[in-house]
Write an enzyme that holds these catalytic residues in place. Structure first.
Site, mmCIF file in Angstrom:
data_model
loop_
_atom_site.group_PDB
_atom_site.id
_atom_site.type_symbol
_atom_site.label_atom_id
_atom_site.label_comp_id
_atom_site.label_asym_id
_atom_site.label_seq_id
_atom_site.Cartn_x
_atom_site.Cartn_y
_atom_site.Cartn_z
ATOM 1 N N GLY A 33 47.245 23.049 7.551
ATOM 2 C CA GLY A 33 46.814 21.787 8.130
ATOM 3 C C GLY A 33 47.888 20.728 8.032
ATOM 4 O O GLY A 33 49.056 21.020 7.764
ATOM 5 N N GLU A 34 47.504 19.485 8.262
ATOM 6 C CA GLU A 34 48.414 18.344 8.164
ATOM 7 C C GLU A 34 49.651 18.503 9.031
ATOM 8 O O GLU A 34 50.723 18.047 8.676
ATOM 9 C CB GLU A 34 48.833 18.106 6.699
ATOM 10 C CG GLU A 34 47.682 17.815 5.768
ATOM 11 C CD GLU A 34 46.937 16.541 6.106
ATOM 12 O OE1 GLU A 34 47.558 15.587 6.581
ATOM 13 O OE2 GLU A 34 45.719 16.529 5.916
ATOM 14 N N ALA A 35 49.508 19.178 10.160
ATOM 15 C CA ALA A 35 50.611 19.374 11.107
ATOM 16 C C ALA A 35 51.788 20.133 10.498
ATOM 17 O O ALA A 35 52.923 19.952 10.892
ATOM 18 C CB ALA A 35 51.062 18.045 11.696
#
Length: 135
Positions: free
Chosen positions: A100-102
């Site tokens: 996640g979180e790019a």
């Protein structure tokens, strides 16, 4: 927030798009943002399940927009592979990531920067003195 950098010639532009979508409104805003980038001729680095969902909606609404989408990585999230198949997409990386979180965009962006630098600095055949005829 996920910052995505786009190159046009030697100039870089930065557009921030939310990497977290918690409602239909968030997906709608993401679809609007990536469609606008495509209209402007700006490549979009798509990362993750939600962003890929928005990309699929965008492509269903405006099929030519998909030509501007680059897919950062093949997520280990269940269902992401189905999105990639539906988009006929080939992600840049497949590292089994599910952070996640790019994080996929963060890993893919240096690869894209290197590719752009290589392309920008590569000599033409004429500049390199390469003959067009085989001897």
């Amino acid at each position: 927030w996920c910052g995505t950098t786009f190159w046009q010639g030697r100039r870089a532009m930065r557009i921030s798009v939310s990497s977290w979508a918690t409602s239909t409104e968030d997906v709608d805003r993401s679809v609007d943002a990536i469609l606008r980038c495509a209209q402007l001729g700006l490549p979009v680095l798509v990362d993750g399940f939600i962003a890929s969902t928005a990309a699929l909606v965008a492509v269903r609404l405006q099929p030519p927009a998909g030509e501007w989408f680059l897919y950062a990585h093949q997520s280990a999230e269940p269902g992401h592979r189905h999105l990639m198949v539906a988009l006929d997409a080939q992600p840049l990386l497949d590292l089994g990531m599910r952070l996640g979180e790019a994080s996929g965009a963060a890993v893919a962006l240096p690869l894209l920067r290197l590719a752009c630098a290589l392309h920008d600095q590569m000599a033409t055949f004429a500049e390199a003195g390469v003959s067009e005829k085989l001897s």
